[in-house]
Design an enzyme around this catalytic site. Structure first.
Site, short mmCIF file in Angstrom:
data_model
loop_
_atom_site.label_atom_id
_atom_site.label_comp_id
_atom_site.label_asym_id
_atom_site.label_seq_id
_atom_site.Cartn_x
_atom_site.Cartn_y
_atom_site.Cartn_z
N LYS A 55 1.82 -34.45 -37.95
CA LYS A 55 2.50 -35.35 -38.90
C LYS A 55 1.66 -35.49 -40.16
O LYS A 55 2.18 -35.44 -41.28
CB LYS A 55 2.74 -36.72 -38.25
CG LYS A 55 3.87 -36.69 -37.24
CD LYS A 55 3.95 -37.95 -36.39
CE LYS A 55 5.00 -37.77 -35.30
NZ LYS A 55 5.05 -38.86 -34.33
N GLN A 99 2.29 -44.40 -33.02
CA GLN A 99 2.54 -43.31 -32.07
C GLN A 99 2.68 -43.86 -30.65
O GLN A 99 1.81 -44.59 -30.18
CB GLN A 99 1.38 -42.29 -32.16
CG GLN A 99 1.59 -41.06 -31.32
CD GLN A 99 2.75 -40.19 -31.79
OE1 GLN A 99 2.94 -39.97 -32.98
NE2 GLN A 99 3.56 -39.71 -30.86
N ASP A 122 10.49 -44.62 -38.21
CA ASP A 122 10.86 -44.11 -36.88
C ASP A 122 12.25 -44.60 -36.46
O ASP A 122 12.81 -44.09 -35.50
CB ASP A 122 9.84 -44.59 -35.83
CG ASP A 122 8.93 -43.46 -35.34
OD1 ASP A 122 9.27 -42.28 -35.57
OD2 ASP A 122 7.90 -43.77 -34.73
#
Ligand code: NAD
Length: 298
Positions: A55, A99, A122
């Site tokens: 990422k 995460q 997200d």
């Protein structure tokens, strides 16, 4: 005999990343804004470390301001919330991602819901889930994996899926449920299946579109598949594979790719299908968050 088209997620992701990079450069030139992405990683989970590195690398190659917060495994909940609060207030940061999975002592829901909905790239905040579920898809940050799947489905079948039957295998909050919302919004007739579904092959047999998000290697076989169906394989499973006569660890999806290719119309491979699209959609969401923060259209 292979009949199916291989959907090249890697190539599509690279193409999308190229246009994100260009838009990022013009946002900086015309408005002085550089999209900022903050990734919080807690603990040492090896798979998470790989995802976060990818990422960061992609964010940097798109021209973003990319920040990584590596936090010790035994961090307290209140310290994580303090960090999120600081990132929520930081004008240089437009997208925040924590995460997953988190160490067991941390409350995943409390932490994901602490992120400002406008920085929730997200798409896990209830505000964004609500918008997506209510059909306000253009206003929502849509979770990256189903958003990428949807783009690949649109490439094959167009944006209006009227009259198409879609079967989603898996009902997670991250993939299955938002995927179903997107397909419904595109006018598909959607069936969501899961571990308690009776006679799954029979349900799948009616599908023009199959999205498999289970985590079971090679589960979907050719004899489940309607001829010509479009298959999106989200699963990532580590398995032993024979490569050049040697047994090595490799990745495989939830769909038996070679078998499925004898019947389906188009199939995403694993690796090289959904995975690369997921990371690129994170960049697309972050760019959009940066544009919205400046009062520009998303
Ligand atoms: P999850 O474990 O949260 O959900 C799995 C779902 O599969 C559940 O809803 C469960 O009911 C269903 N299921 C389990 N066994 C089943 C069975 N025998 N028949 C039918 N349904 C069954 O997983 P997730 O987070 O949704 O991820 C699913 C898979 O996708 C995993 O392999 C994960 O690694 C992968 N994944 C890939 C990406 C990507 O970017 N490519 C992103 C997210 C997840």
């Amino acid at each position: 005999m292979t009949v199916a088209k291989r959907i090249d997620g890697k190539a599509k992701a690279a193409q999308l990343a190229e246009s994100i990079t260009q838009e990022t450069a013009s946002l900086l030139k015309e408005h002085g804004i550089k999209p900022g992405l903050a990734v919080v990683i807690i603990g040492e989970d090896p798979a998470s470390q790989v995802y976060v590195r990818n990422k960061k690398r992609t964010a940097e190659s798109c021209g973003f301001h990319s920040v990584q917060h590596k936090v010790a495994e035994d961090v307290s909940q209140s310290d994580v919330l303090k960090l999120i609060d600081a990132l929520n207030r930081d004008d240089a940061i437009h997208g925040i991602l924590v995460q997953l999975p988190l160490p067991g002592h941390l409350d995943e829901q409390l932490i994901t819901q602490a992120i400002e909905p406008s920085k929730d790239v997200d798409g896990f905040h209830f505000v964004n889930i609500g918008k997506l579920t209510a059909g306000h898809t253009r206003d929502a940050f849509v979770p990256c994996t189903p958003a990428g799947c949807m783009l690949m489905i649109e490439d094959e079948l167009g944006s209006d899926l009227s009259g198409k039957n879609a079967v989603v295998i898996g009902r997670s909050n991250i993939v299955g449920k938002p995927m179903a919302s997107l397909l419904l919004q595109a006018n598909a007739t959607v069936t969501v299946t899961h571990s308690r579904t009776k006679d799954l092959p029979k349900v799948v047999a009616g599908a023009d579109i199959i999205v498999a998000a289970v985590g079971r290697p090679d589960m979907v076989k050719a004899d489940w598949i309607k001829p010509g169906a479009v298959i999106i394989d989200v699963g990532i499973n580590r398995v032993e594979k024979i490569i050049d006569g040697e047994t090595k660890m490799g990745l495989t999806g939830d769909v038996d790719y070679e078998d499925a290719c004898t019947v389906a119309g188009a199939v995403t491979p694993v690796p090289g299908g959904v995975g690369p699209m997921t990371i690129t959609m994170l960049m697309a969401n972050t760019l959009r968050a940066a544009r919205l923060s400046a009062g520009l259209e998303g």
